[in-house]
Structures are given as C-alpha cells and as structure tokens.
Design a protein around this motif. Structure first.
Motif, PDB file in Angstrom:
ATOM      1  N   ALA A  96       0.845  -1.189   0.000  1.00 12.71           N
ATOM      2  CA  ALA A  96       0.000   0.000   0.000  1.00 12.71           C
ATOM      3  C   ALA A  96       0.882   1.240   0.000  1.00 12.71           C
ATOM      4  N   ALA A  97       0.342   2.329  -0.553  1.00 15.41           N
ATOM      5  CA  ALA A  97       1.114   3.559  -0.706  1.00 15.41           C
ATOM      6  C   ALA A  97       0.311   4.774  -0.282  1.00 15.41           C
ATOM      7  N   ASN A  98       1.006   5.735   0.313  1.00 14.49           N
ATOM      8  CA  ASN A  98       0.414   7.029   0.670  1.00 14.49           C
ATOM      9  C   ASN A  98       1.402   8.129   0.345  1.00 14.49           C
ATOM     10  N   TRP A  99       0.876   9.218  -0.228  1.00 16.46           N
ATOM     11  CA  TRP A  99       1.699  10.393  -0.501  1.00 16.46           C
ATOM     12  C   TRP A  99       2.139  10.987   0.836  1.00 16.46           C
ATOM     13  N   ASN A 100       3.446  11.082   1.070  1.00 18.59           N
ATOM     14  CA  ASN A 100       3.946  11.585   2.354  1.00 18.59           C
ATOM     15  C   ASN A 100       5.412  11.995   2.215  1.00 18.59           C
ATOM     16  N   PRO A 101       5.686  12.992   1.370  1.00 19.65           N
ATOM     17  CA  PRO A 101       7.081  13.337   1.082  1.00 19.65           C
ATOM     18  C   PRO A 101       7.807  13.923   2.278  1.00 19.65           C
ATOM     19  N   ARG A 102       9.107  13.646   2.335  1.00 22.01           N
ATOM     20  CA  ARG A 102      10.041  14.224   3.327  1.00 22.01           C
ATOM     21  C   ARG A 102       9.587  13.979   4.774  1.00 22.01           C
ATOM     22  N   SER A 103       9.034  12.841   5.027  1.00 19.45           N
ATOM     23  CA  SER A 103       8.578  12.512   6.371  1.00 19.45           C
ATOM     24  C   SER A 103       9.295  11.277   6.893  1.00 19.45           C
ATOM     25  N   PRO A 104       9.717  11.293   8.163  1.00 18.49           N
ATOM     26  CA  PRO A 104      10.357  10.110   8.752  1.00 18.49           C
ATOM     27  C   PRO A 104       9.354   9.081   9.263  1.00 18.49           C
ATOM     28  N   ILE A 105       8.073   9.399   9.125  1.00 16.28           N
ATOM     29  CA  ILE A 105       7.020   8.584   9.733  1.00 16.28           C
ATOM     30  C   ILE A 105       6.427   7.613   8.735  1.00 16.28           C
ATOM     31  N   CYS A 106       6.162   6.385   9.200  1.00 18.29           N
ATOM     32  CA  CYS A 106       5.307   5.476   8.444  1.00 18.29           C
ATOM     33  C   CYS A 106       4.442   4.723   9.451  1.00 18.29           C
ATOM     34  N   THR A 107       3.382   4.133   8.969  1.00 18.00           N
ATOM     35  CA  THR A 107       2.428   3.504   9.860  1.00 18.00           C
ATOM     36  C   THR A 107       2.106   2.082   9.435  1.00 18.00           C
ATOM     37  N   LEU A 108       1.857   1.220  10.431  1.00 25.89           N
ATOM     38  CA  LEU A 108       1.404  -0.145  10.166  1.00 25.89           C
ATOM     39  C   LEU A 108      -0.122  -0.236  10.200  1.00 25.89           C
ATOM     40  N   SER A 109      -0.772   0.877  10.419  1.00 20.25           N
ATOM     41  CA  SER A 109      -2.225   0.916  10.345  1.00 20.25           C
ATOM     42  C   SER A 109      -2.647   0.945   8.882  1.00 20.25           C
ATOM     43  N   PRO A 110      -3.735   0.256   8.523  1.00 18.45           N
ATOM     44  CA  PRO A 110      -4.117   0.192   7.104  1.00 18.45           C
ATOM     45  C   PRO A 110      -4.770   1.472   6.574  1.00 18.45           C
ATOM     46  N   GLN A 111      -4.241   2.624   6.961  1.00 24.37           N
ATOM     47  CA  GLN A 111      -4.807   3.911   6.537  1.00 24.37           C
ATOM     48  C   GLN A 111      -4.068   4.426   5.309  1.00 24.37           C
ATOM     49  N   TYR A 112      -4.030   3.592   4.288  1.00 21.34           N
ATOM     50  CA  TYR A 112      -3.361   3.947   3.048  1.00 21.34           C
ATOM     51  C   TYR A 112      -4.401   4.147   1.958  1.00 21.34           C
ATOM     52  N   ASN A 113      -4.112   5.049   1.043  1.00 22.56           N
ATOM     53  CA  ASN A 113      -5.075   5.381   0.000  1.00 22.56           C
ATOM     54  C   ASN A 113      -5.051   4.412  -1.169  1.00 22.56           C
ATOM     55  N   SER A 114      -3.890   3.849  -1.454  1.00 22.15           N
ATOM     56  CA  SER A 114      -3.737   3.028  -2.656  1.00 22.15           C
ATOM     57  C   SER A 114      -3.205   1.654  -2.276  1.00 22.15           C
ATOM     58  N   TRP A 115      -3.836   0.626  -2.851  1.00 20.65           N
ATOM     59  CA  TRP A 115      -3.510  -0.755  -2.531  1.00 20.65           C
ATOM     60  C   TRP A 115      -3.292  -1.562  -3.803  1.00 20.65           C
ATOM     61  N   GLY A 116      -2.378  -2.520  -3.697  1.00 21.45           N
ATOM     62  CA  GLY A 116      -2.221  -3.467  -4.777  1.00 21.45           C
ATOM     63  C   GLY A 116      -3.249  -4.580  -4.689  1.00 21.45           C
ATOM     64  N   GLN A 117      -3.194  -5.478  -5.662  1.00 21.82           N
ATOM     65  CA  GLN A 117      -4.146  -6.581  -5.731  1.00 21.82           C
ATOM     66  C   GLN A 117      -3.767  -7.747  -4.840  1.00 21.82           C
ATOM     67  N   GLY A 118      -2.538  -7.778  -4.376  1.00 19.71           N
ATOM     68  CA  GLY A 118      -2.091  -8.838  -3.485  1.00 19.71           C
ATOM     69  C   GLY A 118      -1.354  -9.944  -4.211  1.00 19.71           C
ATOM     70  N   THR A 119      -0.469 -10.598  -3.487  1.00 20.21           N
ATOM     71  CA  THR A 119       0.266 -11.746  -4.020  1.00 20.21           C
ATOM     72  C   THR A 119       0.261 -12.845  -2.959  1.00 20.21           C
ATOM     73  N   GLN A 120      -0.026 -14.065  -3.390  1.00 22.57           N
ATOM     74  CA  GLN A 120      -0.174 -15.172  -2.460  1.00 22.57           C
ATOM     75  C   GLN A 120       1.191 -15.701  -2.034  1.00 22.57           C
ATOM     76  N   VAL A 121       1.349 -15.868  -0.727  1.00 23.71           N
ATOM     77  CA  VAL A 121       2.530 -16.534  -0.170  1.00 23.71           C
ATOM     78  C   VAL A 121       2.052 -17.761   0.589  1.00 23.71           C
ATOM     79  N   THR A 122       2.563 -18.919   0.222  1.00 26.00           N
ATOM     80  CA  THR A 122       2.194 -20.172   0.881  1.00 26.00           C
ATOM     81  C   THR A 122       3.449 -20.838   1.405  1.00 26.00           C
ATOM     82  N   VAL A 123       3.452 -21.105   2.706  1.00 22.22           N
ATOM     83  CA  VAL A 123       4.591 -21.758   3.338  1.00 22.22           C
ATOM     84  C   VAL A 123       4.145 -23.151   3.764  1.00 22.22           C
ATOM     85  N   SER A 124       4.668 -24.137   3.085  1.00 23.53           N
ATOM     86  CA  SER A 124       4.205 -25.508   3.327  1.00 23.53           C
ATOM     87  C   SER A 124       5.258 -26.487   2.843  1.00 23.53           C
ATOM     88  N   SER A 125       5.322 -27.628   3.526  1.00 28.67           N
ATOM     89  CA  SER A 125       6.221 -28.685   3.080  1.00 28.67           C
ATOM     90  C   SER A 125       5.485 -29.671   2.194  1.00 28.67           C
TER      91      SER A 125
END
Length: 125
Positions: A96-125
């Motif tokens: 996910a991406a948010n316009w936020n130039p010249r800032s040292p801050i980022c967030t793990l909260s899902p308050q982002y404006n733009s999202w990708g479609q996702g990619t599947q990760v499967t961990v299995s033997s």
C-alpha cells in the motif's frame, strides 16, 4: 489513488525465503510512504512493515528479525525480504502507498489510500 503492483509471491518450504516487490508505475516512489500487509483466510488484515520517504522503518513483532523492508527509489521499487518463513506466514500479501514526502514517519495501520491486488505466499512442506 495510484497504481500499486506487488510481485514475488509463491510456494516455499518452512524455513525458506522469498522477496516481495512493490512498484508504483509512473510515480516518483520517493514521495510515497509504503506499507506491507497480509491477510490470511478468516483473519483481519495485519500490518507487517512500512518504510517512510526518508527511510524510517517499522516492523510488527510477528516479523521482526525475519523480514526486512528496503526501498530503491531509482528502480521505483520497495522490497520485503522474508526469511525463516513459517506456515503461519501463509497469506495474501498486499503493498500500500500514501503520498507523504520528506517525512520520517510510516504507519502499520491500514490507513493507506492506494492498494495493490495482493500476491499469495504459501509456506508448506
């Protein structure tokens, strides 16, 4: 909103590694804060890691020490290197991406404006 594209998912054995990539085609990546999230079936979306426009980074406790986020502004790509993968890491991973130039801050909260479609990760033997 802008276009966000993830890639790099797949099937990996426990203990293995994958590197995910996140691109923002046609945009100056250095103006955008980028976050990585995942969502497993039946669970809420979880913030994993983020990187600010000045390089500040945050990690969720669940991935700290195993995942590493980095950005290459010249290639307009943010990477999520995932090591020591566990079956519980299986999920769809989103960038996910948010316009936020010249800032040292980022967030793990899902308050982002733009999202990708996702990619599947499967961990299995």
């Amino acid at each position: 909103q802008i276009q966000v594209v993830e890639s790099g998912g797949g099937l990996v054995q426990p203990g293995g590694s994958l590197r995910l990539s996140c691109e923002v085609p046609g945009r100056q990546l250095n103006f955008y804060m980028i976050g990585w999230f995942r969502q497993a079936p039946g669970k809420e979306r979880e913030g994993l890691s983020c990187i600010s426009t000045t390089g500040g980074k945050n990690y969720a406790d669940s991935v700290k020490g195993r995942f590493t986020i980095s950005r290459d502004n010249a290639r307009k790509t943010v990477y999520l290197q995932m090591n020591s993968l566990k079956p519980e890491d299986t999920a769809v991973y989103y960038c996910a991406a948010n316009w936020n130039p010249r800032s040292p801050i980022c967030t793990l909260s899902p308050q982002y404006n733009s999202w990708g479609q996702g990619t599947q990760v499967t961990v299995s033997s």
